[in-house]
Design a protein around this motif. Structure first.
Motif, PDB file in Angstrom:
ATOM      1  N   ILE A 107      48.385  68.640 -20.275  1.00 18.67           N
ATOM      2  CA  ILE A 107      48.178  67.630 -20.283  1.00 18.67           C
ATOM      3  C   ILE A 107      48.367  67.217 -20.355  1.00 18.67           C
ATOM      4  O   ILE A 107      48.041  65.259 -19.798  1.00 18.67           O
ATOM      5  CB  ILE A 107      46.102  68.448 -20.064  1.00 18.67           C
ATOM      6  N   GLY A 108      48.383  66.253 -21.709  1.00 18.67           N
ATOM      7  CA  GLY A 108      48.241  65.616 -22.974  1.00 18.67           C
ATOM      8  C   GLY A 108      49.384  64.859 -22.809  1.00 18.67           C
ATOM      9  O   GLY A 108      48.995  63.150 -22.299  1.00 18.67           O
ATOM     10  N   PRO A 109      50.671  64.486 -21.934  1.00 15.85           N
ATOM     11  CA  PRO A 109      51.150  63.255 -21.538  1.00 15.85           C
ATOM     12  C   PRO A 109      50.873  63.033 -20.311  1.00 15.85           C
ATOM     13  O   PRO A 109      51.909  61.701 -20.009  1.00 15.85           O
ATOM     14  CB  PRO A 109      53.231  64.105 -21.491  1.00 15.85           C
ATOM     15  N   PHE A 110      50.293  63.459 -19.534  1.00 15.30           N
ATOM     16  CA  PHE A 110      50.190  62.594 -18.246  1.00 15.30           C
ATOM     17  C   PHE A 110      48.880  62.379 -18.439  1.00 15.30           C
ATOM     18  O   PHE A 110      48.829  61.450 -17.599  1.00 15.30           O
ATOM     19  CB  PHE A 110      49.550  63.879 -17.071  1.00 15.30           C
ATOM     20  N   LEU A 111      47.268  62.580 -19.230  1.00 16.82           N
ATOM     21  CA  LEU A 111      46.628  61.946 -18.967  1.00 16.82           C
ATOM     22  C   LEU A 111      46.178  61.328 -20.166  1.00 16.82           C
ATOM     23  O   LEU A 111      45.662  60.286 -19.687  1.00 16.82           O
ATOM     24  CB  LEU A 111      45.461  63.016 -18.608  1.00 16.82           C
ATOM     25  N   LEU A 112      46.506  61.233 -21.613  1.00 12.26           N
ATOM     26  CA  LEU A 112      46.489  60.266 -22.406  1.00 12.26           C
ATOM     27  C   LEU A 112      46.819  59.360 -22.042  1.00 12.26           C
ATOM     28  O   LEU A 112      45.693  58.083 -22.912  1.00 12.26           O
ATOM     29  CB  LEU A 112      47.252  60.755 -23.323  1.00 12.26           C
ATOM     30  N   PRO A 113      47.876  58.184 -21.637  1.00 11.82           N
ATOM     31  CA  PRO A 113      47.673  57.030 -21.671  1.00 11.82           C
ATOM     32  C   PRO A 113      47.024  57.122 -20.766  1.00 11.82           C
ATOM     33  O   PRO A 113      46.793  55.514 -20.916  1.00 11.82           O
ATOM     34  CB  PRO A 113      49.257  56.819 -20.685  1.00 11.82           C
ATOM     35  N   ARG A 114      46.347  57.333 -19.919  1.00 10.47           N
ATOM     36  CA  ARG A 114      45.300  56.709 -19.030  1.00 10.47           C
ATOM     37  C   ARG A 114      44.150  57.176 -20.220  1.00 10.47           C
ATOM     38  O   ARG A 114      42.631  56.274 -19.765  1.00 10.47           O
ATOM     39  CB  ARG A 114      44.890  57.373 -18.184  1.00 10.47           C
ATOM     40  N   LEU A 115      43.334  58.165 -20.529  1.00 11.74           N
ATOM     41  CA  LEU A 115      42.393  57.949 -21.452  1.00 11.74           C
ATOM     42  C   LEU A 115      42.342  57.205 -22.963  1.00 11.74           C
ATOM     43  O   LEU A 115      41.006  57.119 -23.276  1.00 11.74           O
ATOM     44  CB  LEU A 115      42.503  59.990 -21.436  1.00 11.74           C
ATOM     45  N   MET A 116      43.416  56.893 -23.881  1.00 11.34           N
ATOM     46  CA  MET A 116      43.408  56.885 -24.742  1.00 11.34           C
ATOM     47  C   MET A 116      42.548  55.347 -24.703  1.00 11.34           C
ATOM     48  O   MET A 116      41.592  54.963 -25.382  1.00 11.34           O
ATOM     49  CB  MET A 116      44.536  57.082 -25.527  1.00 11.34           C
ATOM     50  N   PRO A 117      42.734  54.247 -23.476  1.00 15.83           N
ATOM     51  CA  PRO A 117      42.350  52.981 -24.008  1.00 15.83           C
ATOM     52  C   PRO A 117      41.541  53.245 -23.056  1.00 15.83           C
ATOM     53  O   PRO A 117      40.490  52.605 -23.799  1.00 15.83           O
ATOM     54  CB  PRO A 117      43.206  52.364 -22.726  1.00 15.83           C
ATOM     55  N   ALA A 118      40.424  54.501 -21.838  1.00 17.20           N
ATOM     56  CA  ALA A 118      39.299  53.950 -21.849  1.00 17.20           C
ATOM     57  C   ALA A 118      38.873  54.240 -23.622  1.00 17.20           C
ATOM     58  O   ALA A 118      37.306  53.861 -23.129  1.00 17.20           O
ATOM     59  CB  ALA A 118      39.706  55.289 -20.729  1.00 17.20           C
ATOM     60  N   LEU A 119      39.325  55.501 -24.279  1.00 20.15           N
ATOM     61  CA  LEU A 119      38.126  56.113 -25.073  1.00 20.15           C
ATOM     62  C   LEU A 119      37.973  54.585 -26.661  1.00 20.15           C
ATOM     63  O   LEU A 119      36.676  54.793 -26.372  1.00 20.15           O
ATOM     64  CB  LEU A 119      38.813  57.127 -25.949  1.00 20.15           C
ATOM     65  N   GLU A 121      38.233  51.759 -25.354  1.00 23.37           N
ATOM     66  CA  GLU A 121      36.854  51.179 -25.249  1.00 23.37           C
ATOM     67  C   GLU A 121      35.801  51.212 -25.419  1.00 23.37           C
ATOM     68  O   GLU A 121      34.686  50.475 -25.033  1.00 23.37           O
ATOM     69  CB  GLU A 121      37.658  50.238 -23.941  1.00 23.37           C
ATOM     70  N   ALA A 122      35.557  52.181 -24.511  1.00 20.41           N
ATOM     71  CA  ALA A 122      33.875  52.896 -24.831  1.00 20.41           C
ATOM     72  C   ALA A 122      33.735  53.443 -25.586  1.00 20.41           C
ATOM     73  O   ALA A 122      32.200  53.386 -26.171  1.00 20.41           O
ATOM     74  CB  ALA A 122      34.250  53.756 -23.464  1.00 20.41           C
ATOM     75  N   TYR A 123      34.052  53.432 -26.358  1.00 21.52           N
ATOM     76  CA  TYR A 123      34.296  53.781 -27.768  1.00 21.52           C
ATOM     77  C   TYR A 123      34.742  53.461 -29.224  1.00 21.52           C
ATOM     78  O   TYR A 123      35.189  54.277 -29.773  1.00 21.52           O
ATOM     79  CB  TYR A 123      33.855  55.626 -28.242  1.00 21.52           C
ATOM     80  N   PRO A 124      34.861  51.985 -29.706  1.00 23.05           N
ATOM     81  CA  PRO A 124      35.698  51.415 -30.435  1.00 23.05           C
ATOM     82  C   PRO A 124      35.052  52.335 -31.970  1.00 23.05           C
ATOM     83  O   PRO A 124      36.132  51.725 -32.382  1.00 23.05           O
ATOM     84  CB  PRO A 124      35.279  50.177 -30.556  1.00 23.05           C
ATOM     85  N   ARG A 125      33.849  52.825 -32.069  1.00 25.65           N
ATOM     86  CA  ARG A 125      33.763  53.566 -33.287  1.00 25.65           C
ATOM     87  C   ARG A 125      34.264  54.810 -33.646  1.00 25.65           C
ATOM     88  O   ARG A 125      34.461  55.483 -34.786  1.00 25.65           O
ATOM     89  CB  ARG A 125      32.817  52.945 -34.294  1.00 25.65           C
ATOM     90  N   LEU A 126      34.827  55.573 -32.978  1.00 28.93           N
ATOM     91  CA  LEU A 126      35.297  56.532 -32.289  1.00 28.93           C
ATOM     92  C   LEU A 126      36.966  56.176 -32.966  1.00 28.93           C
ATOM     93  O   LEU A 126      38.188  55.943 -32.793  1.00 28.93           O
ATOM     94  CB  LEU A 126      35.512  57.426 -31.979  1.00 28.93           C
ATOM     95  N   ARG A 127      37.161  57.682 -34.000  1.00 29.58           N
ATOM     96  CA  ARG A 127      38.308  57.315 -34.541  1.00 29.58           C
ATOM     97  C   ARG A 127      39.202  58.761 -34.199  1.00 29.58           C
ATOM     98  O   ARG A 127      38.754  60.263 -34.758  1.00 29.58           O
ATOM     99  CB  ARG A 127      38.492  57.675 -36.306  1.00 29.58           C
ATOM    100  N   LEU A 128      40.469  59.186 -33.200  1.00 25.66           N
ATOM    101  CA  LEU A 128      40.571  59.656 -32.247  1.00 25.66           C
ATOM    102  C   LEU A 128      41.362  60.280 -33.429  1.00 25.66           C
ATOM    103  O   LEU A 128      42.717  59.970 -33.648  1.00 25.66           O
ATOM    104  CB  LEU A 128      40.574  59.443 -31.252  1.00 25.66           C
ATOM    105  N   TRP A 129      41.629  61.643 -33.741  1.00 32.78           N
ATOM    106  CA  TRP A 129      42.740  62.460 -34.384  1.00 32.78           C
ATOM    107  C   TRP A 129      43.331  63.641 -33.049  1.00 32.78           C
ATOM    108  O   TRP A 129      42.147  64.332 -33.364  1.00 32.78           O
ATOM    109  CB  TRP A 129      42.606  63.330 -35.514  1.00 32.78           C
ATOM    110  N   LEU A 130      45.027  63.705 -32.730  1.00 30.47           N
ATOM    111  CA  LEU A 130      44.838  64.403 -31.313  1.00 30.47           C
ATOM    112  C   LEU A 130      46.002  65.558 -32.487  1.00 30.47           C
ATOM    113  O   LEU A 130      46.769  65.054 -33.650  1.00 30.47           O
ATOM    114  CB  LEU A 130      45.507  63.967 -30.419  1.00 30.47           C
ATOM    115  N   ARG A 131      45.819  66.807 -31.520  1.00 32.80           N
ATOM    116  CA  ARG A 131      46.970  67.764 -31.937  1.00 32.80           C
ATOM    117  C   ARG A 131      46.793  68.173 -30.546  1.00 32.80           C
ATOM    118  O   ARG A 131      46.381  68.575 -29.815  1.00 32.80           O
ATOM    119  CB  ARG A 131      46.416  68.919 -32.909  1.00 32.80           C
TER     120      ARG A 131
END
Length: 310
Positions: A107-119, A121-131
Motif C-alpha cells: 500500500i505505502g509506495p502507491f498511496l503515501l505520495p498522494r496521502l502525505m501532502p493531503a494530511l 494540508e488538512a492537519y498541519p499540527r499532526l506529526r506523522l511517524w511512518l513504519r
C-alpha cells in the motif's frame, strides 16, 4: 500501601525485552547503561522477585518466567498510561501531535505520495511517524502500543478495530503475446496450470490472492527456480521477462507500477470480484478512535485521486 513500579522502570523492562541488549535498550530510553541496569535492579528489589537470570555465561539478557510475564503486563500498563495522556490531548486539539502510522509495503509506495501532502494540508499540527512492515509485525506493534494506527488490507488477524475504506480488486498481469492476453477478461479457472507468481510467504497480499481466487495455499512459490519476490515491482519485472503471470492490486496499477514495461493487465472473472479491502485499524477502545475515524475521508480521497491513473 503497596509501592508501585514507576513508568520509567516499566519502560526499561520493555526496552530490554525489545532490544535484547542492555546498551541498545539504554540508548532507546535515552539513558546510560548503568542507569538502566540500576533501574531494573531497583525494580527487582521493590518487587522482591528476580526478573532476569544472573550469573550466566550468556551475554544477552535472559528473563525468568516471571520476568517474561511482567514484560507483557508492563506493555499493557504503559499503553494504558499513554491512553490517559492521549485522551487529554485529544480533547484539547484533535489530530495534532505525534501519530505513529504503520503501513504495509503493498500500500505505502502507491498511496503515501498522494496521502502525505493531503494530511499535511488538512492537519498541519499532526506529526506523522511512518513504519512500513509486514502485516503480522505491524499488528504486533499496534497491540504492544508501539504503533497508534495501521493502514492495511483485510482480512487480517489481530485484536483491533477496523474501518474499511475501499475495495482494491486484483487484475491479472501477463506479458504481451501470452495466450490469455487476447481475452478481454480472464476467468479464474483459466489460471489452472499457469505459472502464477506471488509474493513470498509473510505478505498478506499473497494470502489474499490465494483466498480470493480459490487457489491452494503454497501455489506460485517457484522454489524450484529459486525465485522469491519480496515486492510487487519485482513481480512486474519477472512477468516482463516472460517468467510467468501474476496478480496485481488496482492500487498499484493506479500508482504507475507498470511504467513502460511490456506487461498488460486483464480483469478477472469470478463469482465475485477478487481483491482485498483497504482499511484503517486501531486498538480496541482507543481514546483516539474518533480521531482515527476522522482521517478516513482524507485517506479515501487520496485513494480516489489515483483511481484510473494507472
Amino acid at each position: 500501601m503497596m509501592l508501585l513500579p514507576s513508568p520509567q522502570q516499566l519502560r526499561y523492562l520493555v526496552a530490554l525485552a525489545d532490544h535484547g541488549h542492555f546498551g541498545r535498550a539504554a540508548a532507546a530510553c535515552a539513558v546510560t547503561q548503568s542507569t538502566l541496569s540500576a533501574g531494573l535492579i531497583a525494580l527487582e528489589r521493590q518487587l522482591a522477585a528476580g526478573l532476569l537470570e544472573r550469573g550466566t555465561a550468556v551475554k544477552r539478557p535472559v528473563f525468568t518466567p516471571l520476568g517474561l510475564e511482567l514484560v507483557a503486563r508492563a506493555r499493557t500498563a504503559l499503553a494504558a498510561l499513554e491512553a490517559v495522556a492521549e485522551t487529554a490531548a485529544t480533547s484539547r486539539d484533535p489530530l495534532s501531535g505525534p501519530l505513529r502510522l504503520g503501513v504495509i509495503p503493498t500500500i505505502g509506495p502507491f498511496l503515501l505520495p498522494r496521502l502525505m501532502p493531503a494530511l499535511r494540508e488538512a492537519y498541519p499540527r499532526l506529526r506523522l511517524w511512518l513504519r512500513e512492515d509486514l502485516t503480522d509485525r505491524l499488528v504486533a506493534g499496534l497491540e504492544a502500543g508501539r504503533l497508534d494506527l495501521l493502514l492495511l488490507a483485510l482480512p487480517a488477524a489481530g485484536t483491533m478495530e477496523t474501518l474499511p475504506l475501499a475495495q482494491d480488486p486484483f487484475r491479472l498481469a501477463l506479458p504481451r503475446g501470452h495466450h490469455l492476453a487476447s481475452r478481454d477478461s480472464v476467468p479464474i479457472s483459466a489460471l489452472a496450470g499457469e505459472r502464477l507468481m506471488l509474493l513470498e510467504d509473510g505478505h498478506c497480499l499473497r494470502a489474499h490472492a490465494e483466498a480470493a481466487c480459490g487457489l491452494p495455499r503454497g501455489i506460485g512459490t517457484n522454489n524450484d527456480e529459486g525465485f522469491a519476490a519480496t515486492s510487487l515491482h519485482t513481480l512486474v519485472q519477472m512477468v516482463a521477462g516472460n517468467l510467468g503471470i501474476t496478480l496485481l492490486p488496482q492500487l498499484a496499477l493506479d500508482g504507475g507500477i507498470l511504467g513502460n514495461s511490456p506487461v498488460i493487465t486483464r480483469p478477472l472473472e469470478g463469482t465475485a470480484t477478487p481483491g482485498r479491502i483497504l482499511a484503517l485499524a486501531w486498538r480496541p477502545r482507543s481514546p483516539r478512535a474518533a480521531e482515527f475515524a476522522g482521517l478516513a475521508p482524507t485517506v479515501a480521497a487520496a485513494l480516489n485521486e489515483g483511481a484510473g491513473a494507472g
